[in-house]
Write a protein that holds these residues in place. Structure first.
Motif, PDB file in Angstrom:
ATOM      1  N   PRO B  39       0.832  -1.019   0.026  1.00 29.04           N
ATOM      2  CA  PRO B  39       0.071   0.056  -0.005  1.00 29.04           C
ATOM      3  C   PRO B  39       0.928   1.275  -0.063  1.00 29.04           C
ATOM      4  O   PRO B  39       1.603   1.381   0.699  1.00 29.04           O
ATOM      5  N   GLY B  40       0.553   2.281  -1.024  1.00 26.71           N
ATOM      6  CA  GLY B  40       1.259   3.492  -0.846  1.00 26.71           C
ATOM      7  C   GLY B  40       2.674   3.319  -1.568  1.00 26.71           C
ATOM      8  O   GLY B  40       3.405   4.203  -1.902  1.00 26.71           O
ATOM      9  N   MET B  41       3.077   2.041  -1.897  1.00 25.74           N
ATOM     10  CA  MET B  41       4.390   1.935  -2.693  1.00 25.74           C
ATOM     11  C   MET B  41       4.320   1.333  -4.200  1.00 25.74           C
ATOM     12  O   MET B  41       5.313   1.554  -4.746  1.00 25.74           O
ATOM     13  N   GLY B  42       3.073   1.065  -4.454  1.00 29.80           N
ATOM     14  CA  GLY B  42       2.901   0.716  -5.784  1.00 29.80           C
ATOM     15  C   GLY B  42       3.823  -0.881  -5.964  1.00 29.80           C
ATOM     16  O   GLY B  42       4.009  -1.401  -4.794  1.00 29.80           O
ATOM     17  N   LEU B  43       3.923  -1.011  -7.254  1.00 30.77           N
ATOM     18  CA  LEU B  43       4.439  -2.574  -7.585  1.00 30.77           C
ATOM     19  C   LEU B  43       6.082  -2.258  -7.711  1.00 30.77           C
ATOM     20  O   LEU B  43       6.484  -1.103  -8.407  1.00 30.77           O
ATOM     21  N   ARG B  44       7.010  -2.914  -7.103  1.00 30.08           N
ATOM     22  CA  ARG B  44       8.452  -2.775  -7.150  1.00 30.08           C
ATOM     23  C   ARG B  44       9.060  -4.045  -7.509  1.00 30.08           C
ATOM     24  O   ARG B  44       8.630  -5.115  -7.134  1.00 30.08           O
ATOM     25  N   LEU B  45      10.276  -3.977  -8.238  1.00 31.07           N
ATOM     26  CA  LEU B  45      10.822  -4.915  -8.982  1.00 31.07           C
ATOM     27  C   LEU B  45      11.783  -5.479  -7.945  1.00 31.07           C
ATOM     28  O   LEU B  45      12.670  -4.907  -7.311  1.00 31.07           O
ATOM     29  N   ILE B  46      11.631  -6.942  -7.542  1.00 28.97           N
ATOM     30  CA  ILE B  46      12.596  -7.517  -6.788  1.00 28.97           C
ATOM     31  C   ILE B  46      13.760  -8.150  -7.688  1.00 28.97           C
ATOM     32  O   ILE B  46      14.887  -7.912  -7.314  1.00 28.97           O
ATOM     33  N   HIS B  47      13.467  -9.034  -8.431  1.00 30.26           N
ATOM     34  CA  HIS B  47      14.510  -9.728  -9.314  1.00 30.26           C
ATOM     35  C   HIS B  47      13.868 -10.126 -10.792  1.00 30.26           C
ATOM     36  O   HIS B  47      12.605 -10.090 -10.692  1.00 30.26           O
ATOM     37  N   TYR B  48      14.870 -10.196 -11.676  1.00 32.17           N
ATOM     38  CA  TYR B  48      14.122 -10.589 -12.931  1.00 32.17           C
ATOM     39  C   TYR B  48      15.374 -11.431 -13.828  1.00 32.17           C
ATOM     40  O   TYR B  48      16.341 -11.668 -13.210  1.00 32.17           O
ATOM     41  N   SER B  49      14.951 -12.148 -14.833  1.00 33.99           N
ATOM     42  CA  SER B  49      15.692 -13.037 -15.411  1.00 33.99           C
ATOM     43  C   SER B  49      15.455 -12.763 -16.929  1.00 33.99           C
ATOM     44  O   SER B  49      13.933 -12.680 -17.404  1.00 33.99           O
ATOM     45  N   VAL B  50      16.356 -12.674 -17.707  1.00 32.50           N
ATOM     46  CA  VAL B  50      16.087 -12.610 -19.082  1.00 32.50           C
ATOM     47  C   VAL B  50      16.281 -14.034 -19.873  1.00 32.50           C
ATOM     48  O   VAL B  50      16.162 -14.057 -21.134  1.00 32.50           O
ATOM     49  N   GLY B  51      16.457 -15.022 -19.059  1.00 35.14           N
ATOM     50  CA  GLY B  51      16.663 -16.142 -19.834  1.00 35.14           C
ATOM     51  C   GLY B  51      17.095 -17.435 -18.820  1.00 35.14           C
ATOM     52  O   GLY B  51      17.533 -17.181 -17.711  1.00 35.14           O
ATOM     53  N   ALA B  52      16.909 -18.564 -19.052  1.00 33.73           N
ATOM     54  CA  ALA B  52      17.388 -19.840 -18.329  1.00 33.73           C
ATOM     55  C   ALA B  52      19.085 -19.536 -17.765  1.00 33.73           C
ATOM     56  O   ALA B  52      19.741 -19.206 -18.836  1.00 33.73           O
ATOM     57  N   GLY B  53      19.198 -19.470 -16.707  1.00 32.51           N
ATOM     58  CA  GLY B  53      20.619 -19.451 -16.086  1.00 32.51           C
ATOM     59  C   GLY B  53      20.984 -18.097 -15.854  1.00 32.51           C
ATOM     60  O   GLY B  53      22.031 -17.739 -15.604  1.00 32.51           O
ATOM     61  N   ILE B  54      20.320 -16.955 -16.307  1.00 31.86           N
ATOM     62  CA  ILE B  54      20.697 -15.642 -16.199  1.00 31.86           C
ATOM     63  C   ILE B  54      19.583 -14.683 -15.372  1.00 31.86           C
ATOM     64  O   ILE B  54      18.332 -15.023 -15.583  1.00 31.86           O
ATOM     65  N   THR B  55      20.077 -14.114 -14.159  1.00 35.81           N
ATOM     66  CA  THR B  55      19.107 -13.520 -13.284  1.00 35.81           C
ATOM     67  C   THR B  55      19.882 -11.968 -12.851  1.00 35.81           C
ATOM     68  O   THR B  55      20.895 -11.986 -12.921  1.00 35.81           O
ATOM     69  N   ASP B  56      19.083 -11.207 -12.345  1.00 33.02           N
ATOM     70  CA  ASP B  56      19.573 -10.011 -12.008  1.00 33.02           C
ATOM     71  C   ASP B  56      18.800  -9.242 -10.858  1.00 33.02           C
ATOM     72  O   ASP B  56      17.443  -9.826 -10.990  1.00 33.02           O
ATOM     73  N   GLN B  57      19.368  -8.350 -10.044  1.00 33.34           N
ATOM     74  CA  GLN B  57      18.643  -7.563  -9.129  1.00 33.34           C
ATOM     75  C   GLN B  57      17.787  -6.670  -9.600  1.00 33.34           C
ATOM     76  O   GLN B  57      18.166  -5.816 -10.475  1.00 33.34           O
ATOM     77  N   GLY B  58      16.709  -6.374  -8.850  1.00 36.66           N
ATOM     78  CA  GLY B  58      15.615  -5.124  -9.320  1.00 36.66           C
ATOM     79  C   GLY B  58      16.040  -4.161  -8.211  1.00 36.66           C
ATOM     80  O   GLY B  58      17.139  -4.020  -7.775  1.00 36.66           O
ATOM     81  N   GLU B  59      14.743  -3.332  -7.628  1.00 35.04           N
ATOM     82  CA  GLU B  59      15.023  -2.341  -6.782  1.00 35.04           C
ATOM     83  C   GLU B  59      14.951  -2.771  -5.424  1.00 35.04           C
ATOM     84  O   GLU B  59      15.860  -2.127  -4.658  1.00 35.04           O
ATOM     85  N   VAL B  60      14.520  -3.723  -5.099  1.00 35.98           N
ATOM     86  CA  VAL B  60      14.141  -4.275  -3.595  1.00 35.98           C
ATOM     87  C   VAL B  60      14.563  -5.637  -3.572  1.00 35.98           C
ATOM     88  O   VAL B  60      13.866  -6.541  -2.991  1.00 35.98           O
ATOM     89  N   PRO B  61      15.953  -6.270  -3.752  1.00 34.45           N
ATOM     90  CA  PRO B  61      16.387  -7.690  -3.956  1.00 34.45           C
ATOM     91  C   PRO B  61      16.625  -8.048  -2.424  1.00 34.45           C
ATOM     92  O   PRO B  61      16.770  -9.520  -2.217  1.00 34.45           O
ATOM     93  N   ASN B  62      16.964  -7.364  -1.677  1.00 30.81           N
ATOM     94  CA  ASN B  62      17.454  -8.000  -0.240  1.00 30.81           C
ATOM     95  C   ASN B  62      16.529  -8.748   0.514  1.00 30.81           C
ATOM     96  O   ASN B  62      15.168  -8.316   0.676  1.00 30.81           O
ATOM     97  N   GLY B  63      16.950  -9.999   0.811  1.00 35.23           N
ATOM     98  CA  GLY B  63      16.033 -10.826   1.498  1.00 35.23           C
ATOM     99  C   GLY B  63      15.557 -11.944   0.654  1.00 35.23           C
ATOM    100  O   GLY B  63      14.738 -12.917   1.042  1.00 35.23           O
ATOM    101  N   TYR B  64      15.762 -11.900  -0.748  1.00 38.87           N
ATOM    102  CA  TYR B  64      15.163 -12.694  -1.788  1.00 38.87           C
ATOM    103  C   TYR B  64      16.405 -13.276  -2.496  1.00 38.87           C
ATOM    104  O   TYR B  64      17.152 -12.653  -2.829  1.00 38.87           O
TER     105      TYR B  64
END
Lengths: 115, 113
Positions: B39-64
């Motif tokens: 609430p009040g923060m909207g949707l925030r990106l945690i992690h994303y992946s552009v394909g198998a074996g490739i991941t990267d951090q978003g805005e709020v990755p800590n703890g995940y």
């Protein structure tokens, strides 16, 4: 840092009224902008996607416009109905790599259409 | 047409417990991502992946943590849950190119007590 803002946060209108929801973004270097609808307790449903090279997109009673130079997009809803009551979110897709973008969301406008 | 499927829909955890939120898509999308909605923060990106074996951090990755071993699946792991992770989590997918629309799952409502 890209910021996406939606004004107003809430809107209440009588049935049948035409209305406009606003979305502004700070960085004009976007790939596209997408409008979503979210019903309470539900996921996001895609409504319209506008590419950066386009000016507008239409689907039924919905029309979305995009003005990159001014950093603004609007969602126009014609002849509103109670079933249109929901939260509307806009999201700008920013460049991450040469072929990948990430979505940055506004906080949404909650619309209530009264019968 | 299954689209993007998230499980579970609801979960209650105790502080310090671990769990994995599941996300699967059947559209052969290369790009998958996780968001949290507060609430009040909207949707925030945690992690994303552009394909198998490739991941990267978003805005709020800590703890995940995330991994992407297949195109279809993109699980989100909470190693030691904290009350600040109480939120609604959404998984999304799209084709890798920048011109296509994103599709979202129905969300997982997580409460950490």
């Amino acid at each position: 840092k890209q910021e996406v803002t939606q004004i107003p946060a809430a809107l209440s209108v009588p049935e049948g009224e035409n209305l406009v929801l606003n979305c502004s973004f700070t960085d004009s270097a976007i790939y596209n902008l997408q409008w979503f609808r979210q019903d309470p307790g539900k996921g996001l449903t895609s409504l319209l996607l506008i590419q950066s090279s386009q000016r507008e997109q239409t689907s039924g009673r919905l029309n979305a416009s995009l003005d990159k130079s001014s950093g603004r997009s609007t969602l126009y809803i014609a002849a509103s109905q109670p079933g249109d009551s929901a939260t509307y979110l806009c999201a700008a897709r920013l460049r991450v790599t040469s072929n990948t973008g990430k979505l940055i969301f506004g906080q949404g406008t909650t619309l209530q259409v009264k019968p | 047409n299954a689209g993007v499927t998230q499980t579970p829909k609801f979960q209650v955890l105790k502080t310090g417990q671990s769990m994995t939120l599941q996300c699967a898509q059947d559209m052969n999308h290369e790009y998958m991502s996780w968001y949290r909605q507060d609430p009040g923060m909207g949707l925030r990106l945690i992690h994303y992946s552009v394909g198998a074996g490739i991941t990267d951090q978003g805005e709020v990755p800590n703890g995940y943590n995330v991994s992407r071993s297949t195109t279809e699946d993109f699980p989100l792991r909470l190693l030691s849950a904290a009350p600040s992770q109480t939120s609604v989590y959404f998984c999304a997918s799209s084709y890798k190119t920048t011109i296509t629309e994103a599709f979202f799952g129905q969300g997982t409502r997580l409460t950490v007590v």
